[in-house]
Scaffold this motif. Structure first.
Motif, PDB file in Angstrom:
ATOM      1  N   PHE A 124      48.875  20.486  56.833  1.00 48.18           N
ATOM      2  CA  PHE A 124      49.970  19.537  56.684  1.00 48.18           C
ATOM      3  C   PHE A 124      51.011  19.767  57.784  1.00 48.18           C
ATOM      4  O   PHE A 124      51.024  20.811  58.433  1.00 48.18           O
ATOM      5  N   PRO A 125      51.887  18.786  58.016  1.00 45.72           N
ATOM      6  CA  PRO A 125      52.889  18.924  59.083  1.00 45.72           C
ATOM      7  C   PRO A 125      53.747  20.182  58.925  1.00 45.72           C
ATOM      8  O   PRO A 125      54.025  20.623  57.799  1.00 45.72           O
ATOM      9  N   ALA A 126      54.175  20.731  60.032  1.00 45.61           N
ATOM     10  CA  ALA A 126      54.956  21.971  60.026  1.00 45.61           C
ATOM     11  C   ALA A 126      56.207  21.856  59.176  1.00 45.61           C
ATOM     12  O   ALA A 126      56.630  22.821  58.531  1.00 45.61           O
ATOM     13  N   ALA A 127      56.837  20.690  59.165  1.00 49.05           N
ATOM     14  CA  ALA A 127      58.067  20.514  58.400  1.00 49.05           C
ATOM     15  C   ALA A 127      57.843  20.606  56.896  1.00 49.05           C
ATOM     16  O   ALA A 127      58.793  20.808  56.142  1.00 49.05           O
ATOM     17  N   ASP A 128      56.599  20.489  56.451  1.00 44.14           N
ATOM     18  CA  ASP A 128      56.294  20.473  55.024  1.00 44.14           C
ATOM     19  C   ASP A 128      55.739  21.793  54.515  1.00 44.14           C
ATOM     20  O   ASP A 128      55.422  21.918  53.331  1.00 44.14           O
ATOM     21  N   ARG A 129      55.629  22.792  55.366  1.00 40.25           N
ATOM     22  CA  ARG A 129      55.100  24.077  54.922  1.00 40.25           C
ATOM     23  C   ARG A 129      56.155  25.166  55.090  1.00 40.25           C
ATOM     24  O   ARG A 129      56.847  25.231  56.094  1.00 40.25           O
ATOM     25  N   HIS A 130      56.261  26.018  54.075  1.00 43.55           N
ATOM     26  CA  HIS A 130      57.368  26.972  54.013  1.00 43.55           C
ATOM     27  C   HIS A 130      56.881  28.316  53.491  1.00 43.55           C
ATOM     28  O   HIS A 130      56.349  28.401  52.381  1.00 43.55           O
ATOM     29  N   ALA A 131      57.071  29.353  54.278  1.00 42.38           N
ATOM     30  CA  ALA A 131      56.786  30.720  53.864  1.00 42.38           C
ATOM     31  C   ALA A 131      58.114  31.461  53.744  1.00 42.38           C
ATOM     32  O   ALA A 131      58.946  31.393  54.647  1.00 42.38           O
ATOM     33  N   VAL A 132      58.306  32.139  52.620  1.00 40.45           N
ATOM     34  CA  VAL A 132      59.530  32.909  52.397  1.00 40.45           C
ATOM     35  C   VAL A 132      59.144  34.347  52.108  1.00 40.45           C
ATOM     36  O   VAL A 132      58.020  34.621  51.675  1.00 40.45           O
ATOM     37  N   PRO A 133      60.033  35.298  52.356  1.00 42.54           N
ATOM     38  CA  PRO A 133      59.706  36.690  52.068  1.00 42.54           C
ATOM     39  C   PRO A 133      59.409  36.888  50.578  1.00 42.54           C
ATOM     40  O   PRO A 133      60.064  36.309  49.720  1.00 42.54           O
ATOM     41  N   GLY A 134      58.408  37.702  50.294  1.00 36.22           N
ATOM     42  CA  GLY A 134      58.101  38.006  48.906  1.00 36.22           C
ATOM     43  C   GLY A 134      56.633  37.827  48.589  1.00 36.22           C
ATOM     44  O   GLY A 134      55.827  37.430  49.426  1.00 36.22           O
ATOM     45  N   GLY A 135      56.301  38.150  47.329  1.00 37.09           N
ATOM     46  CA  GLY A 135      54.914  38.131  46.896  1.00 37.09           C
ATOM     47  C   GLY A 135      54.590  36.990  45.956  1.00 37.09           C
ATOM     48  O   GLY A 135      55.136  35.894  46.064  1.00 37.09           O
ATOM     49  N   HIS A 136      53.702  37.294  45.031  1.00 37.43           N
ATOM     50  CA  HIS A 136      53.200  36.287  44.091  1.00 37.43           C
ATOM     51  C   HIS A 136      53.986  36.438  42.791  1.00 37.43           C
ATOM     52  O   HIS A 136      53.495  36.998  41.806  1.00 37.43           O
ATOM     53  N   ASP A 137      55.241  35.951  42.808  1.00 34.63           N
ATOM     54  CA  ASP A 137      56.087  36.187  41.642  1.00 34.63           C
ATOM     55  C   ASP A 137      57.157  35.103  41.506  1.00 34.63           C
ATOM     56  O   ASP A 137      57.386  34.295  42.403  1.00 34.63           O
TER      57      ASP A 137
END
Length: 214
Positions: free
Chosen positions: A182-195
Motif C-alpha cells: 500500500f502507499p507509503a502514507a498509509d503504512r505506519h510502524a511505531v516503537p513497540g511489540g505485539h501489545d
C-alpha cells in the motif's frame, strides 16, 4: 442453527460504521476497555463502532466470515453511507481474507498489527522468491490465507487502507510485507511489540488522520 454473532457497539446514527474484529482470545469488550470507543467519542467523530466476537471454533470451521457478511456487513451497507472493516492481529488477517473473497464488501480497511498467516503460507511465498514472483497453485487457493496474499499482489488502488504495527512485533517482518503493498502514507510502524499500548497508539493515529471522515 448456529447462534448469531455476539457484538458490542457504540451507535449515534452516524453515516459511517467501522466493524472491528478481535485477535485470538480477544473479546469485543477488550476494545472498549482499551479505549477504542472513547477515542472516537473524545474526537466527536460521526462514526459508529461495532466490535464482533468471532469464536475460534467458527473461524477454524469456516463459518465465521460468512456469518459476518450475512449478519453484519450486508445489513450495514444498506444502512450506512460508508462501512469500514478492521481488526487486530488475527482480526487483521481475517479482515484481509474476507475482503479478498468478498469484493466490494466494505469501503476501507484498518489493519492493526495484521497477522501475516501461518509459516506454511509465508514460507511457500518466500520460497517462490517473494510475493511478486509467487504464482498460486490451485491447491493453495483452497486456503483463505493464500487467497489473501494473492489479493495483495495487486490490491485495488481506490480502496483506502491503513496498516500499522509495532516495529519490534514478533511478526513485524510479515506485517511489513503486507504494509508495503500500500502507499507509503498509509503504512505506519511505531516503537513497540505485539501489545495493546502499540495498538492504542495506532488506533488514535488512524482516527486523527481522518480516514473515517473522508
Amino acid at each position: 442453527m448456529k447462534p448469531a454473532l455476539r457484538t458490542l457497539g457504540q451507535s449515534s446514527d452516524a453515516p459511517t460504521l467501522i466493524v472491528l474484529l478481535p485477535g485470538a482470545y480477544m473479546t469485543p469488550e477488550d476494545y472498549a476497555k482499551a479505549g477504542f470507543f472513547n477515542a472516537v467519542t473524545e474526537r466527536r467523530l460521526a462514526v459508529d463502532i461495532l466490535a464482533v466476537d468471532l469464536d475460534l471454533s467458527r473461524i477454524s470451521e469456516g463459518s465465521a466470515l460468512p456469518a459476518l457478511q450475512a449478519e453484519i456487513l450486508a445489513p450495514a451497507r444498506r444502512r450506512y453511507a460508508k462501512v469500514w472493516l478492521g481488526g487486530i492481529s488475527l482480526g487483521g488477517l481475517l479482515t484481509l481474507c474476507h475482503n479478498a473473497d468478498t469484493a466490494g464488501c466494505v469501503d476501507g480497511l484498518c489493519l492493526l498489527a495484521p497477522y501475516p498467516g501461518s509459516r506454511l503460507t509465508t514460507n511457500a511465498i518466500a520460497g517462490a522468491g517473494g510475493l511478486d514472483a509467487w504464482q498460486a497453485t490451485a491447491d493453495e487457493l483452497t486456503d483463505p490465507e493464500f487467497r489473501m496474499w494473492r489479493w495483495l499482489q495487486q490490491p485495488p488502488a481506490g480502496l483506502p487502507v491503513f496498516v500499522g504495527y509495532g516495529s519490534e512485533d514478533r511478526f513485524a517482518g510479515g506485517m511489513r510485507q503486507i504494509a508495503e503493498r500500500f502507499p507509503a502514507a498509509d503504512r505506519h510502524a511505531v516503537p513497540g511489540g505485539h501489545d495493546w499500548p502499540v495498538w492504542q497508539r495506532l488506533w488514535e493515529h488512524f482516527l486523527d488522520r481522518g480516514y473515517l471522515a473522508a
